[in-house]
Write an enzyme that holds these catalytic residues in place. Structure first.
Site, short mmCIF file in Angstrom:
data_model
loop_
_atom_site.label_atom_id
_atom_site.label_comp_id
_atom_site.label_asym_id
_atom_site.label_seq_id
_atom_site.Cartn_x
_atom_site.Cartn_y
_atom_site.Cartn_z
N ASN A 29 0.87 -1.17 0.00
CA ASN A 29 0.00 0.00 0.00
C ASN A 29 0.91 1.23 0.00
OD1 ASN A 29 0.78 0.56 2.74
ND2 ASN A 29 -0.85 -0.78 3.49
N GLU B 294 3.33 1.50 2.99
CA GLU B 294 4.42 0.53 2.90
C GLU B 294 5.41 0.92 1.81
OE1 GLU B 294 1.84 -3.39 4.31
OE2 GLU B 294 1.87 -2.77 2.21
N ASP C 121 -5.05 -8.40 1.32
CA ASP C 121 -5.05 -9.86 1.14
C ASP C 121 -5.87 -10.25 -0.09
OD1 ASP C 121 -3.62 -10.08 3.51
OD2 ASP C 121 -5.41 -10.38 4.72
#
Length: 323
Positions: free
Chosen positions: A204, A207, A274
Site C-alpha cells: 500500500n 508501505e 489480502d
C-alpha cells in the site's frame, strides 16, 4: 476485457493452483452492545451477542483463494494450542491443503477484537513475533520444496510475525523463479532486500513510502516514477501500489495503469490487501494479462471494504461486481 474476466472467474479460476507462504493468524470478533459504564473502572461494558472466528493474515489470502474456487495450499506456523486447532479446522472446512503448516512452541498468532456497532473498542493480540529457529525453518522449507512443482504461482504474505525471514524469502523466491513460477509478495517493513527478484510486490502507499528515500504523495506521476526506480533496484517484474480511495496503480515494464476505486461507502479496509494479492495471483496463474489481473483485483477489493472485519470475497460476489 470484462467478458474475458467473467469467463475466467466463472470457469478458468478453478484450475489455478496457488501456494501461500507466510504469517498465518486467527481473527476473533466479539460483537456487542454498550449500554452502561462499568462500576469497577471508567470503561464501557459490552454485552456480547455474537462471536465470529475467521482466518487472518496469510490465511486470509488462502481464504479468498479457496472461496474463489482455486486449488489452494498454505505453509506457515501455528502453536500447539486451542487457537491452532480452530485454525486448522477452518482450513479443513475450506478444502485447503494445510499439510505444510508446522507446529512450534510459539503461540498461534491471534487477534481478538471487541466491536460495538461498527466501532472497534479494543484489540487484544496474542503472538510471538520472533523469527523461526533453524529447525523450524528447515521444516518449513522442506514442506515448500515438496509442493512447489505442483503449483502455478506462489504468494509470500509477510505480516512481520517471524515466518518471512530473509533466508526463507530468498530460498522461496529463488526456487520459484528457477521453475518459472510467478511469485508475488505482500511486503512488511523496509527490508525489501529479502524480496529481491520477486515477480511482483504489492505494497500500500504507506508501505511503499517506507522504502523510498523521499516520501511521495498519492499522485499518479510520483507513484509511477518511484515505482520504476524500485522495480530496477530490486529486479522485479512489476509493482502494484494500492492507494486506498484512489484505487491502485500497476507498473509492469513499460505498462502503467492507474485503476480507480469504485465509489461506495467504506466500512473496513482490513483484509483488502489480502484480497488484492489473492485475486491478482490467481489471475496471473490463469494467464490473464497483468493489467486486467490488477483491474480484477481492484474490483474484488471494492467488495471487501464494504464489509465489517476481515472478509474474503467469493466467486459469486466477484462475478456480480463485474456486472
Amino acid at each position: 476485457m470484462i467478458d474475458e474476466l467473467k469467463n475466467f472467474v466463472e470457469n478458468g479460476i478453478k484450475s489455478c493452483k496457488i501456494l501461500v507462504v507466510g504469517d498465518v493468524m486467527l481473527d476473533k470478533y466479539y460483537f456487542g452492545e454498550v449500554t452502561r459504564i462499568s462500576p469497577e473502572a471508567p470503561v464501557p461494558i459490552a454485552k456480547v451477542f455474537k462471536v465470529d472466528e475467521t482466518l487472518g493474515g496469510a490465511a486470509n489470502v488462502t481464504h479468498n483463494l479457496a472461496l474463489l474456487g482455486c486449488q489452494t495450499s498454505i505453509i506457515g506456523q501455528i502453536g500447539r494450542d486451542n487457537h491452532g486447532e480452530i485454525f486448522l479446522s477452518k482450513l479443513k472446512s475450506l478444502g485447503v491443503d494445510y499439510s505444510g503448516v508446522i507446529e512450534t512452541s510459539k503461540p498461534t498468532t491471534t487477534k481478538i477484537r471487541v466491536i460495538s456497532g461498527h466501532q472497534q473498542m479494543i484489540r487484544l493480540d496474542f503472538e510471538d513475533a520472533s523469527e523461526l529457529d533453524a529447525e523450524s525453518t528447515d521444516k518449513l522449507l522442506k514442506n515448500f520444496s515438496a509442493q512447489i512443482e505442483n503449483v502455478d504461482a506462489v504468494i509470500i504474505s509477510d505480516y512481520g510475525k517471524g515466518v518471512c525471514t530473509k533466508k526463507i524469502c530468498r530460498e522461496i523466491i529463488g526456487a520459484s523463479r528457477s521453475q518459472k513460477k510467478c511469485v508475488i509478495v505482500d511486503p512488511k517493513g523496509d527490508k525489501w532486500q529479502k524480496y529481491f527478484d520477486a515477480s511482483f510486490i504489492t505494497p500500500n502507499l504507506k508501505e511503499f513510502n517506507a522504502i523510498l528515500p523521499k516520501k511521495i504523495s498519492n499522485d499518479d506521476e510520483q507513484i509511477a516514477e518511484a515505482a520504476r526506480k524500485v522495480i530496477e533496484e530490486f529486479n522485479l517484474s512489476g509493482l502494484i501500489v494500492t492507494r486506498s480511495a484512489k484505487g491502485l496503480s500497476i507498473i509492469d515494464g513499460e505498462k502503467i495503469s492507474h485503476i480507480k476505486a469504485r465509489a461506495q461507502e467504506v466500512f473496513d479496509v482490513s483484509g483488502a490487501g489480502d484480497t488484492v494479492i489473492a485475486v491478482f495471483a490467481a489471475a496471473l496463474a490463469g494467464k490473464i494479462d497483468s493489467e486486467a489481473a490488477a483491474y480484477l483485483a481492484n474490483v474484488a477489493a471494492g467488495v471487501v471494504v464494504a464489509k465489517v472485519g476481515t472478509y474474503a470475497v467469493n466467486r459469486e460476489e466477484l462475478l456480480n461486481a463485474l456486472q
